[in-house]
Design a protein around this motif. Structure first.
Motif, PDB file in Angstrom:
ATOM      1  N   ALA A 491       0.830  -1.202   0.000  1.00 32.82           N
ATOM      2  CA  ALA A 491       0.000   0.000   0.000  1.00 32.82           C
ATOM      3  C   ALA A 491       0.868   1.256   0.000  1.00 32.82           C
ATOM      4  O   ALA A 491       0.567   2.237  -0.691  1.00 32.82           O
ATOM      5  N   VAL A 492       1.950   1.213   0.771  1.00 31.70           N
ATOM      6  CA  VAL A 492       2.890   2.344   0.796  1.00 31.70           C
ATOM      7  C   VAL A 492       3.485   2.567  -0.588  1.00 31.70           C
ATOM      8  O   VAL A 492       3.566   3.702  -1.079  1.00 31.70           O
ATOM      9  N   ARG A 493       3.893   1.503  -1.226  1.00 32.92           N
ATOM     10  CA  ARG A 493       4.487   1.604  -2.567  1.00 32.92           C
ATOM     11  C   ARG A 493       3.513   2.231  -3.554  1.00 32.92           C
ATOM     12  O   ARG A 493       3.896   3.073  -4.380  1.00 32.92           O
ATOM     13  N   GLU A 494       2.244   1.834  -3.473  1.00 36.73           N
ATOM     14  CA  GLU A 494       1.258   2.336  -4.423  1.00 36.73           C
ATOM     15  C   GLU A 494       0.891   3.797  -4.169  1.00 36.73           C
ATOM     16  O   GLU A 494       0.480   4.497  -5.088  1.00 36.73           O
ATOM     17  N   CYS A 495       1.027   4.261  -2.939  1.00 34.07           N
ATOM     18  CA  CYS A 495       0.564   5.608  -2.580  1.00 34.07           C
ATOM     19  C   CYS A 495       1.676   6.642  -2.474  1.00 34.07           C
ATOM     20  O   CYS A 495       1.399   7.811  -2.219  1.00 34.07           O
ATOM     21  N   ARG A 496       2.916   6.210  -2.656  1.00 33.82           N
ATOM     22  CA  ARG A 496       4.021   7.170  -2.548  1.00 33.82           C
ATOM     23  C   ARG A 496       3.912   8.280  -3.572  1.00 33.82           C
ATOM     24  O   ARG A 496       4.145   9.454  -3.277  1.00 33.82           O
ATOM     25  N   SER A 497       3.593   7.909  -4.808  1.00 33.24           N
ATOM     26  CA  SER A 497       3.502   8.929  -5.854  1.00 33.24           C
ATOM     27  C   SER A 497       2.320   9.869  -5.634  1.00 33.24           C
ATOM     28  O   SER A 497       2.315  10.996  -6.119  1.00 33.24           O
ATOM     29  N   LEU A 498       1.319   9.406  -4.887  1.00 32.86           N
ATOM     30  CA  LEU A 498       0.122  10.207  -4.656  1.00 32.86           C
ATOM     31  C   LEU A 498       0.318  11.222  -3.534  1.00 32.86           C
ATOM     32  O   LEU A 498      -0.095  12.380  -3.638  1.00 32.86           O
ATOM     33  N   PHE A 499       0.975  10.797  -2.443  1.00 36.33           N
ATOM     34  CA  PHE A 499       1.114  11.665  -1.269  1.00 36.33           C
ATOM     35  C   PHE A 499       2.548  12.121  -1.006  1.00 36.33           C
ATOM     36  O   PHE A 499       2.753  13.046  -0.223  1.00 36.33           O
ATOM     37  N   GLY A 500       3.534  11.456  -1.604  1.00 33.94           N
ATOM     38  CA  GLY A 500       4.923  11.768  -1.310  1.00 33.94           C
ATOM     39  C   GLY A 500       5.455  10.878  -0.202  1.00 33.94           C
ATOM     40  O   GLY A 500       4.724  10.473   0.697  1.00 33.94           O
ATOM     41  N   ARG A 501       6.729  10.564  -0.238  1.00 34.65           N
ATOM     42  CA  ARG A 501       7.327   9.643   0.730  1.00 34.65           C
ATOM     43  C   ARG A 501       7.193  10.134   2.170  1.00 34.65           C
ATOM     44  O   ARG A 501       7.091   9.338   3.095  1.00 34.65           O
ATOM     45  N   ALA A 502       7.208  11.431   2.359  1.00 31.22           N
ATOM     46  CA  ALA A 502       7.155  11.972   3.719  1.00 31.22           C
ATOM     47  C   ALA A 502       5.783  11.789   4.356  1.00 31.22           C
ATOM     48  O   ALA A 502       5.645  11.926   5.572  1.00 31.22           O
ATOM     49  N   ASN A 503       4.773  11.453   3.553  1.00 28.48           N
ATOM     50  CA  ASN A 503       3.401  11.412   4.069  1.00 28.48           C
ATOM     51  C   ASN A 503       2.753  10.037   3.997  1.00 28.48           C
ATOM     52  O   ASN A 503       1.536   9.928   4.043  1.00 28.48           O
ATOM     53  N   VAL A 504       3.557   8.995   3.857  1.00 32.17           N
ATOM     54  CA  VAL A 504       3.017   7.631   3.871  1.00 32.17           C
ATOM     55  C   VAL A 504       3.618   6.886   5.063  1.00 32.17           C
ATOM     56  O   VAL A 504       4.835   6.882   5.267  1.00 32.17           O
ATOM     57  N   TYR A 505       2.756   6.272   5.857  1.00 32.47           N
ATOM     58  CA  TYR A 505       3.152   5.630   7.113  1.00 32.47           C
ATOM     59  C   TYR A 505       2.629   4.194   7.139  1.00 32.47           C
ATOM     60  O   TYR A 505       1.629   3.861   6.491  1.00 32.47           O
ATOM     61  N   GLN A 506       3.294   3.366   7.931  1.00 34.03           N
ATOM     62  CA  GLN A 506       2.781   2.022   8.156  1.00 34.03           C
ATOM     63  C   GLN A 506       3.196   1.550   9.544  1.00 34.03           C
ATOM     64  O   GLN A 506       4.180   2.040  10.119  1.00 34.03           O
ATOM     65  N   LEU A 507       2.424   0.624  10.073  1.00 41.20           N
ATOM     66  CA  LEU A 507       2.743   0.059  11.382  1.00 41.20           C
ATOM     67  C   LEU A 507       4.076  -0.667  11.319  1.00 41.20           C
ATOM     68  O   LEU A 507       4.418  -1.285  10.309  1.00 41.20           O
ATOM     69  N   THR A 508       4.825  -0.587  12.397  1.00 39.40           N
ATOM     70  CA  THR A 508       6.083  -1.319  12.460  1.00 39.40           C
ATOM     71  C   THR A 508       5.793  -2.815  12.570  1.00 39.40           C
ATOM     72  O   THR A 508       4.691  -3.227  12.941  1.00 39.40           O
ATOM     73  N   PHE A 509       6.770  -3.615  12.246  1.00 38.44           N
ATOM     74  CA  PHE A 509       6.588  -5.058  12.276  1.00 38.44           C
ATOM     75  C   PHE A 509       7.854  -5.723  12.792  1.00 38.44           C
ATOM     76  O   PHE A 509       8.926  -5.097  12.881  1.00 38.44           O
ATOM     77  N   ASP A 510       7.746  -6.980  13.132  1.00 39.76           N
ATOM     78  CA  ASP A 510       8.874  -7.759  13.623  1.00 39.76           C
ATOM     79  C   ASP A 510       9.873  -7.941  12.485  1.00 39.76           C
ATOM     80  O   ASP A 510       9.573  -8.584  11.478  1.00 39.76           O
TER      81      ASP A 510
END
Length: 609
Positions: A491-510
């Motif tokens: 989801a981050v990969r698909e939305c980077r171009s839409l919002f910019g790298r500084a504005n895409v977040y995801q939950l941390t994982f193991d």
């Protein structure tokens, strides 16, 4: 040679620096690029540099080497523009864009010609050449302005289609006017019709052949992934040159049609090709304006006196509105939308490149009658570029706000995932007046979100068409919060171009469990370290609650924490009503008069809300 090397290395660093400063100051980048080009021209004159390298005449060596490179660069820009044109956008914007590129373009040519004749004293034939050149707009300027203003989809798509399609039309029209009226005025309408038909047929056929060839190579896996982008570009440039050789200026039509064919060929994933072209075009635009700006002479622009600015002003306040309102009469676009389109027509790189080439050819081949006007052609066009970019660039956002067409803030958030605790968090944001859109592929979860009053949609974020159809007005950030790390990363990969790298977040994982995921592909880590999906879900099940609290000078964040056994800060909403998310790398610092949304253990004191 060292002199030439210094000149070459100055161009890209100045191009990137100008665009970075423009981004920081939220100004149109072309303004700074032209200013940087003028400054570079005071130190290095490109024609003189190239003449020194080749040992030729400064009047011949520069143009002979520079203009083919400029033409190829414009071809790359138009190819990237074609890749952004999707037929699905034509449902609402197709008819308005067609009218603007036909009726509107004709009115623009006539209006500019009349203005150039009476304001600048140009001969009528030269005036119509100026009109044909300034028929084009600047998609490389309009695109960033649309992203900044974010008007309705049909307005944005109409402007985008007009800006890209009108460029090859304007280039071809300029060539026809140039050859028919200025170089070989004895030819009649039959010759003009033949040239127009030849150019259009060659460009369209070559573009379709190129698009079909490349997409078949990709579809049949005859081209490795690492050659998709450069291979498509190589074919586009080859066909650009061949088309231009057969029919002058048909190359721009070829690369545009090829890009449109590729992006509308389904099923076909060309996003990686689009990204490569976007990065290349960003560099090319910067370098082109630096080089062309360094060829300008400020004295030549200033020699126009008050007539030059008056010419540009009439184009903005009279010619453009007249062409838009007449072309869009009776269209589905309402009056406010037509007003915004009438207030946005900056000129860009195509106008600059064409005018520079024509000015040189007029000086070589034009009659004595046209020689004086030819020397002013480039100066007039560049003056118009500077004026239109400055006025439209600085005025687009205030105009959109006044018309009520702009998203006045982009503090909202798109949340990927609709699990129970995610829905609670989204409701808390909504109650704090933060726009929220939720997407998930689970229909039951989305239904529960809708029943709770959330703006939820059952779509796959990876589906480009579904993503484009989402109501993202006021949305400027994305949070990937599903239980699946791979889905979040995708989801981050698909939305980077839409919002910019500084504005895409995801939950941390193991990291051990997700060691196959490249960290460079992930978004910014949400919340405090260790607050993974499972941990957040466990705490909600154990009775933890979300609390929204307004801080003040008398009741600070330390007081809020002191009332509770344990607090996990998730985000804050500052005095400007902007949402700031807590991240692993950059924890937010709550200040007085901001609101905090935190996860707290149930039953540990009261809160001030």
């Amino acid at each position: 040679m060292d002199y030439f090397l210094v000149y070459l290395v100055c161009i890209p660093i100045l191009a990137v620096t100008a665009q970075w400063i423009a981004w920081k100051l939220k100004l149109p980048s072309i303004l700074l690029l032209l200013l940087f080009g003028l400054a570079l021209g005071g130190v290095f004159r490109p024609d003189e540099v190239l003449a020194e390298v080749t040992g030729g005449d400064a009047e011949m060596a520069g143009p002979n080497l520079l203009f083919p490179l400029v033409s190829l660069a414009v071809g790359v820009i138009m190819f990237e523009g074609g890749l952004s044109l999707k037929f699905s956008e034509l449902k609402e914007s197709g008819v308005p864009a067609l009218r603007l590129c036909t009726v509107g373009a004709l009115i623009t040519v006539i209006g500019v010609a009349i203005t150039a004749h009476y304001c600048l004293g140009f001969h009528w034939r030269m005036s119509f050449l100026v009109g044909a050149i300034l028929m084009v707009t600047g998609p490389t300027v309009i695109g960033p302005l649309i992203k900044q203003v974010r008007p309705s989809n049909r307005v944005a798509n109409t402007l985008k289609w007009e800006g890209i399609v009108i460029d090859p039309i304007g280039a071809v029209t300029s060539v026809l006017v140039f050859e028919a009226l200025l170089i070989d005025a004895g030819n009649g309408t039959g010759h003009i019709a033949y040239m127009l038909a030849k150019t259009a047929i060659v460009g369209i056929v070559a573009g379709i052949i190129g698009g079909f060839f490349v997409t078949e190579l990709i579809r049949r896996f005859l081209l490795p992934d690492n050659l998709h982008g450069v291979g498509a570009l190589a074919v586009a440039l080859l066909l650009f040159g061949l088309s231009d050789y057969v029919a002058h200026e048909s190359g721009l039509i070829t690369v545009t049609v090829m890009g449109v064919w590729m992006t509308n060929r389904h099923p076909m994933d060309i996003e990686h090709i689009v990204q490569l072209q976007e990065h290349l075009v960003t560099l090319l635009i910067g370098c082109l304006f630096i080089v062309l700006g360094s060829r300008m002479e400020l004295a030549g622009i200033l020699d126009q006196g008050l007539w030059g600015p008056l010419f540009t002003l009439i184009l903005i306040v009279a010619v453009r509105p007249l062409s838009v309102f007449v072309a869009l009469l009776g269209s589905k676009l309402n009056f406010k939308e037509q007003c915004f389109i009438a207030g946005l027509a900056p000129r860009g790189i195509v106008a600059a490149a064409i005018s520079t080439v024509f000015a040189l050819q007029l000086q070589r081949q034009g009659s004595t009658e046209l020689a004086s006007s030819a020397s002013q052609l480039s100066n007039v066009i560049f003056m118009t570029i500077i004026g239109t970019v400055a006025i439209y660039g600085l005025g687009a956002t205030p105009l959109a706000n006044w018309l009520g067409l702009a998203d006045k803030d982009s503090s909202g958030v798109l949340i990927v995932g609709a699990d129970p605790w995610v829905r609670e968090f989204a409701l808390e944001l909504k109650d704090a007046n933060v726009p929220v859109v939720i997407v998930d592929t689970n229909f039951a979860k989305v239904s529960l979100a809708k029943m709770a009053g959330l703006n939820a949609h059952c779509v796959n974020i990876a589906n480009e068409h579904a993503r484009d159809a989402l109501p993202l007005g006021g949305i400027g950030q994305m949070m990937a919060m599903t239980s699946n790390n791979e889905v979040n990363t995708f989801a981050v990969r698909e939305c980077r171009s839409l919002f910019g790298r500084a504005n895409v977040y995801q939950l941390t994982f193991d990291e051990k469990a997700g060691r196959t995921i490249d960290k460079s592909l992930t978004g910014r880590g949400l919340f405090a370290k260790g607050l993974k999906f499972q941990e957040l879900e466990r705490r909600f099940k154990d009775g933890w609650e979300l609390k929204t609290t307004r801080l003040s000078d008398e009741f600070g964040f330390e007081d809020f924490v002191a009332q509770r056994k344990q607090v996990e800060l998730l985000c804050i909403i500052d005095e400007q009503k902007q949402l700031k998310l807590d991240t692993v790398d950059e924890p937010v610092e709550p200040q007085s008069k901001c609101s905090v949304i935190a996860l707290v253990e149930n039953g540990e004191g009261s809160s001030q809300t």
